[in-house]
Design a protein around this motif. Structure first.
Motif, PDB file in Angstrom:
ATOM      1  N   ARG A 109      38.524  36.527  36.309  1.00  0.00           N
ATOM      2  CA  ARG A 109      38.738  36.987  34.937  1.00  0.00           C
ATOM      3  C   ARG A 109      37.790  38.152  34.619  1.00  0.00           C
ATOM      4  O   ARG A 109      38.177  39.131  33.993  1.00  0.00           O
ATOM      5  CB  ARG A 109      38.501  35.819  33.984  1.00  0.00           C
ATOM      6  N   ALA A 110      36.545  38.026  35.087  1.00  0.00           N
ATOM      7  CA  ALA A 110      35.560  39.081  34.838  1.00  0.00           C
ATOM      8  C   ALA A 110      35.956  40.373  35.551  1.00  0.00           C
ATOM      9  O   ALA A 110      35.877  41.461  34.983  1.00  0.00           O
ATOM     10  CB  ALA A 110      34.187  38.617  35.314  1.00  0.00           C
ATOM     11  N   LEU A 111      36.440  40.223  36.813  1.00  0.00           N
ATOM     12  CA  LEU A 111      36.865  41.404  37.573  1.00  0.00           C
ATOM     13  C   LEU A 111      38.047  42.091  36.897  1.00  0.00           C
ATOM     14  O   LEU A 111      38.104  43.311  36.793  1.00  0.00           O
ATOM     15  CB  LEU A 111      37.266  40.989  38.995  1.00  0.00           C
ATOM     16  N   ASN A 112      38.939  41.265  36.403  1.00  0.00           N
ATOM     17  CA  ASN A 112      40.106  41.772  35.711  1.00  0.00           C
ATOM     18  C   ASN A 112      39.700  42.555  34.470  1.00  0.00           C
ATOM     19  O   ASN A 112      40.187  43.643  34.185  1.00  0.00           O
ATOM     20  CB  ASN A 112      41.011  40.580  35.349  1.00  0.00           C
ATOM     21  N   TYR A 113      38.741  41.998  33.732  1.00  0.00           N
ATOM     22  CA  TYR A 113      38.247  42.630  32.514  1.00  0.00           C
ATOM     23  C   TYR A 113      37.636  43.996  32.826  1.00  0.00           C
ATOM     24  O   TYR A 113      37.922  44.981  32.171  1.00  0.00           O
ATOM     25  CB  TYR A 113      37.209  41.712  31.863  1.00  0.00           C
ATOM     26  N   LEU A 114      36.821  44.018  33.898  1.00  0.00           N
ATOM     27  CA  LEU A 114      36.168  45.274  34.269  1.00  0.00           C
ATOM     28  C   LEU A 114      37.175  46.329  34.704  1.00  0.00           C
ATOM     29  O   LEU A 114      37.063  47.490  34.347  1.00  0.00           O
ATOM     30  CB  LEU A 114      35.142  45.032  35.384  1.00  0.00           C
ATOM     31  N   SER A 115      38.184  45.906  35.468  1.00  0.00           N
ATOM     32  CA  SER A 115      39.176  46.883  35.926  1.00  0.00           C
ATOM     33  C   SER A 115      39.999  47.412  34.751  1.00  0.00           C
ATOM     34  O   SER A 115      40.429  48.555  34.754  1.00  0.00           O
ATOM     35  CB  SER A 115      40.086  46.280  36.988  1.00  0.00           C
ATOM     36  N   LEU A 116      40.187  46.573  33.735  1.00  0.00           N
ATOM     37  CA  LEU A 116      40.931  47.023  32.555  1.00  0.00           C
ATOM     38  C   LEU A 116      40.142  48.087  31.791  1.00  0.00           C
ATOM     39  O   LEU A 116      40.703  49.012  31.238  1.00  0.00           O
ATOM     40  CB  LEU A 116      41.211  45.844  31.626  1.00  0.00           C
ATOM     41  N   THR A 153      37.745  31.129  38.949  1.00  0.00           N
ATOM     42  CA  THR A 153      38.673  31.668  37.949  1.00  0.00           C
ATOM     43  C   THR A 153      37.933  32.619  37.012  1.00  0.00           C
ATOM     44  O   THR A 153      38.447  33.679  36.648  1.00  0.00           O
ATOM     45  CB  THR A 153      39.265  30.517  37.109  1.00  0.00           C
ATOM     46  N   ASP A 154      36.704  32.242  36.638  1.00  0.00           N
ATOM     47  CA  ASP A 154      35.927  33.090  35.735  1.00  0.00           C
ATOM     48  C   ASP A 154      35.530  34.400  36.414  1.00  0.00           C
ATOM     49  O   ASP A 154      35.494  35.448  35.773  1.00  0.00           O
ATOM     50  CB  ASP A 154      34.685  32.342  35.243  1.00  0.00           C
ATOM     51  N   VAL A 155      35.228  34.318  37.721  1.00  0.00           N
ATOM     52  CA  VAL A 155      34.881  35.543  38.467  1.00  0.00           C
ATOM     53  C   VAL A 155      36.084  36.485  38.459  1.00  0.00           C
ATOM     54  O   VAL A 155      35.961  37.679  38.178  1.00  0.00           O
ATOM     55  CB  VAL A 155      34.472  35.205  39.928  1.00  0.00           C
ATOM     56  N   SER A 177      31.507  24.791  29.957  1.00  0.00           N
ATOM     57  CA  SER A 177      30.543  25.661  29.293  1.00  0.00           C
ATOM     58  C   SER A 177      29.709  24.785  28.368  1.00  0.00           C
ATOM     59  O   SER A 177      30.133  23.703  27.989  1.00  0.00           O
ATOM     60  CB  SER A 177      31.267  26.747  28.511  1.00  0.00           C
ATOM     61  N   ARG A 178      28.541  25.265  28.008  1.00  0.00           N
ATOM     62  CA  ARG A 178      27.587  24.427  27.283  1.00  0.00           C
ATOM     63  C   ARG A 178      28.101  23.993  25.903  1.00  0.00           C
ATOM     64  O   ARG A 178      27.824  22.885  25.450  1.00  0.00           O
ATOM     65  CB  ARG A 178      26.284  25.206  27.121  1.00  0.00           C
ATOM     66  N   GLY A 179      28.848  24.886  25.266  1.00  0.00           N
ATOM     67  CA  GLY A 179      29.255  24.579  23.890  1.00  0.00           C
ATOM     68  C   GLY A 179      30.401  23.609  23.780  1.00  0.00           C
ATOM     69  O   GLY A 179      30.707  23.119  22.696  1.00  0.00           O
TER      70      GLY A 179
END
Lengths: 181, 251
Positions: B124-131, B120-122, A21-23
């Motif tokens: 994590r994002a899906l997990n967040y949305l489902s929560l 992994t971030d994708v 990430s950028r930061g």
């Protein structure tokens, strides 16, 4: 003869080091050890050899901004930061393409040259006076704040000092035109 | 006489290995104790045969190499100390903006960052949305729906009994006090608390203060720390993510 490093491990090292990430640039040695195992230095070294073809090299920097080599003591390497950088300096046009403005690069150049002439530190007021005399008042304050945020400069009480990113990215001797070799 | 020569030979080999190893490891040529190596050589010299003198010469060559490096280091440092400031000021006053930018570009080796989202971030994002879906109040047919009150949420344990305004005020006061002394304060120092929930609320308060433009946060990757500073008068907003788990480990 050095041990052969599996290509899967080299690809993993590339993912860890390049997708950032950028930061938060760079990866600490202990983090690499966690993901790549005890021979993380050899893996990163192998990745470095592969990246050479693309003009990228991995710099290892300790807490004080001093560059270390891959042969350094493992304890020191675990604490150090591993950062992939461009091996060759970019052209001005390339810097412009990546989002820099010529004025902003010139402001950074003057800031660093002035700080280097003052043992890497100068009162903020004095630095701004120098910048205003060269560039006028427009944008200087904004650009200095931006450079602080990016880590090229740092604030220390009322002083501005050379930032961590400058220590990694800029060859000060080359900027000054002094080379020992 | 033969026994002594063998011992001397072993010692000589050890010295050569030690010197080579130190040379390999040390980035600073002054870290190598030349006096020690020459002293040791002096002690062994009378016991050496002609054959051993080759190793002796090899060590002396290595020592000469170190002295050469030390000389170059001193030369480099002195030119940097004496000429550096002069050249820097000269460049500032004589070069144009374009030339200054070019000088910097020539000395620059920018950090490589691929600003792309990882798999992994994708996830994590899906997990967040489902929560988040869990908190959506679904209308069940045949049953009356109503709006849940704050007190009911408290009773269900979904929100904590905490006066956020007070937490924000306290955190702001603490930051202001510490910033007035040192100009910057360690983020982990402010959020430090034995109770994870309180730590979370303090972090939330800092995030709120930063969003309101009352403070600013920056990260120093060499020190691996986040610092809180006074909000700059101008500049642009940038969102940063701070892992509470990581900062808690740092405490």
């Amino acid at each position: 003869m050095p041990a052969r490093i599996p290509s899967a491990k080299i690809r993993k090292a590339a993912r860890i080091l390049l997708y950032r990430s950028r930061g938060k640039p760079g990866v600490k040695g202990w983090e690499l050890r966690k993901f790549l195992g005890e021979n993380f230095v050899e893996v990163v070294k192998a990745l470095n050899d592969s990246l050479e073809n693309f003009g990228i090299t991995i710099k290892i920097v300790d807490e004080n901004g001093k560059f270390l080599s891959f042969d350094e003591d493992k304890t020191a390497l675990r604490k150090a930061l591993f950062v992939p950088v461009l091996k060759e300096a970019p052209t001005l046009q390339e810097l412009k393409t990546s989002g820099w403005r010529i004025d902003d690069i010139a402001i950074l150049a003057v800031s660093l040259l002035y700080l280097l002439s003052r043992n890497s530190r100068a009162p903020r007021k004095q630095l701004l006076e120098v910048l205003h005399s060269k560039f006028g008042k427009w944008r200087v304050g904004y650009v200095v704040e931006k450079l602080i945020k990016l880590g090229y400069l740092e604030e220390d009480n009322d002083d501005i000092v050379v930032g961590w990113r400058s220590r990694i990215e800029i060859d000060f001797k080359k900027l000054l035109g002094i080379k020992t070799e | 006489m033969i026994v002594l020569s063998v011992e001397a030979r072993v010692k000589l080999r050890e010295l050569l290995e030690e010197l080579t190893e130190t040379l390999r490891k040390a980035s600073d040529p002054f870290k190598i104790d030349i006096r020690y190596f020459i002293g040791e050589l002096e002690k062994i010299l009378p016991e050496l045969t002609d054959e051993d003198l080759i190793v002796d010469a090899e060590i002396l060559e290595q020592i000469a190499e170190v002295i050469k490096e030390q000389e170059e280091w001193v030369k480099g440092r002195s030119s940097l100390l004496v000429l550096g400031p002069f050249i820097a000021l000269l460049k500032i006053s004589t070069l144009s903006k374009q030339e200054l930018a070019k000088e910097l570009a020539n000395a620059m080796h920018p950090i490589i960052e691929l600003e792309q989202i990882t798999w992994t971030d994708v996830l994590r994002a899906l997990n967040y949305l489902s929560l988040r879906k869990r908190f959506v109040l679904e209308e069940v047919q045949g049953q009356e729906t109503k709006i849940i009150t704050g007190r009911e949420l408290e009773e269900l344990g979904l929100i904590a009994k905490i006066d956020l305004r007070k937490v924000v005020e306290e955190v702001e006061e603490e930051i202001a006090k510490k910033i007035s002394k040192n100009k910057l304060v360690d983020y982990s120092e402010i959020i430090a608390d034995d109770e994870p929930l309180k730590r979370f609320f303090k972090a939330y308060a800092i995030s709120y203060l930063a969003t309101m433009g009352r403070i600013s946060i920056f990260y120093n990757p060499l020190k691996e720390k986040y610092f809180i500073v006074k909000a700059p008068q101008n500049g642009e907003y940038q969102s940063i993510v701070i892992s509470l788990e990581a900062t808690a480990n740092a405490c």
